[in-house]
Scaffold this motif. Structure first.
Motif, mmCIF file in Angstrom:
data_model
loop_
_atom_site.group_PDB
_atom_site.id
_atom_site.type_symbol
_atom_site.label_atom_id
_atom_site.label_comp_id
_atom_site.label_asym_id
_atom_site.label_seq_id
_atom_site.Cartn_x
_atom_site.Cartn_y
_atom_site.Cartn_z
ATOM 1 N N LEU A 1 0.679 -1.221 0.100
ATOM 2 C CA LEU A 1 0.086 -0.196 -0.105
ATOM 3 C C LEU A 1 0.888 1.180 0.028
ATOM 4 O O LEU A 1 1.662 1.398 0.869
ATOM 5 C CB LEU A 1 -0.942 0.065 1.297
ATOM 6 N N ASN A 2 0.922 2.038 -1.282
ATOM 7 C CA ASN A 2 1.384 3.222 -1.252
ATOM 8 C C ASN A 2 0.605 4.583 -1.165
ATOM 9 O O ASN A 2 -0.457 4.457 -1.469
ATOM 10 C CB ASN A 2 2.087 3.606 -2.536
ATOM 11 N N ILE A 3 0.846 5.416 -0.060
ATOM 12 C CA ILE A 3 0.360 6.956 -0.159
ATOM 13 C C ILE A 3 1.147 8.049 0.000
ATOM 14 O O ILE A 3 2.138 8.157 0.434
ATOM 15 C CB ILE A 3 -0.373 6.844 1.521
ATOM 16 N N SER A 4 0.484 8.731 -0.908
ATOM 17 C CA SER A 4 1.145 10.057 -1.355
ATOM 18 C C SER A 4 0.174 11.121 -1.536
ATOM 19 O O SER A 4 -1.034 10.993 -1.511
ATOM 20 C CB SER A 4 2.054 9.920 -2.703
ATOM 21 N N CYS A 5 0.516 12.415 -1.457
ATOM 22 C CA CYS A 5 -0.361 13.656 -1.532
ATOM 23 C C CYS A 5 0.143 14.748 -2.182
ATOM 24 O O CYS A 5 1.433 14.940 -2.398
ATOM 25 C CB CYS A 5 -0.841 13.835 -0.393
ATOM 26 N N GLN A 6 -0.723 15.401 -2.715
ATOM 27 C CA GLN A 6 -0.393 16.561 -3.554
ATOM 28 C C GLN A 6 -1.076 17.981 -2.836
ATOM 29 O O GLN A 6 -2.503 17.792 -2.847
ATOM 30 C CB GLN A 6 -0.611 16.899 -4.893
#
Length: 259
Positions: free
Chosen positions: A160-165
């Motif tokens: 599970l990968n989580i990133s944000c902008q």
């Protein structure tokens, strides 16, 4: 290759063109849930009886396990009917995203361990510690995707990968669930986000017991002003992506950075 779930306008009013069966499913689901809650509650009380023999305890445990499984199916039916009628709304409040991810992974860790699967999660870039969004519904989306990944993967890993902008006053958070499980054909992928997913056994595996799991995920993601899609390649498994809009909690902006 990739396939994106069709987007729909986010409305909270009842859609007059929605199938009449939605109301029937909603009403029946609630009535059955009331009875199932009584059955599950009574079995929970019965399991506290220390005079039960081992056989009796096994019978009662099987009743409770089956009841819990049926409740999940009923809740899927109720959620889907509410989404179809545009009557499901979000309950937003601040919560720890990191804690939510860890709690959701713990729910599937036993099943993953039984199959010898490796569970990984990574926070890429800068992700706020606390966000404002519907915690219960976000957990529902993550659990459905992770649970289906475990069910459809016999060996290897799930990540599970989580990133944000950052946007204009809000955040776009991007989640991806990568597995090394069953390959998807284009025909199967086209049916994934549309209920019921019964034609292809791969769709049934991905969509959960009721066949509504991914359709519900799609509806919830759209309520959160995001989108959901799948990427797949022969021999390497699948990656499910979804994005949501959220706000960082005012005054609390603890950042995780990957080392």
């Amino acid at each position: 290759m990739g396939l994106e779930g069709e987007s729909h306008e986010n409305e909270h009013a009842v859609d007059a063109n929605a199938p009449e069966s939605s109301w029937l499913l909603f009403a029946m689901g609630h009535e059955i849930c009331n009875s199932m809650n009584s059955i599950i509650g009574m079995t929970s009380i019965l399991l506290q009886d220390e005079t039960l023999t081992s056989d009796q305890r096994e019978f009662v445990e099987n009743i409770k396990i089956s009841g819990d499984a049926l409740m999940k199916v009923l809740n899927d039916i109720i959620d889907f009917s509410r989404l179809e009628k545009k009557k499901l709304t979000l309950n937003t409040h601040p919560f720890s995203l990191r804690r939510l991810v860890e709690e959701t992974l713990s729910l599937i860790s036993i099943d993953a361990a039984r199959k010898g699967l490796v569970l990984l999660h990574r926070f890429n870039g800068s992700v706020p510690d606390e966000i404002v969004q519907d915690k219960m519904r976000l957990e529902q989306i993550l659990f459905n995707l992770l649970d289906s990944a475990v069910k459809c993967t016999d060996s290897g890993e799930i990540c599970l990968n989580i990133s944000c902008q950052e946007g204009q006053g809000d955040l776009e958070i991007h989640f991806s669930v990568l597995d090394t499980g069953l390959d998807l054909s284009r025909e199967a992928a086209e049916d994934l986000f549309n209920p019921p997913a019964e034609k292809d056994p791969l769709c049934s595996c991905r969509s959960g017991r009721s066949g509504l799991g991914l359709a519900i995920c799609k509806g919830l993601v759209e309520l959160m002003e995001g989108r959901i899609w799948v990427e797949y390649a022969e021999g390497t498994g699948s990656t499910f992506h979804f994005t949501i809009k959220a706000n960082p909690r005012a005054g609390v902006r603890k950042i995780w950075r990957e080392n």
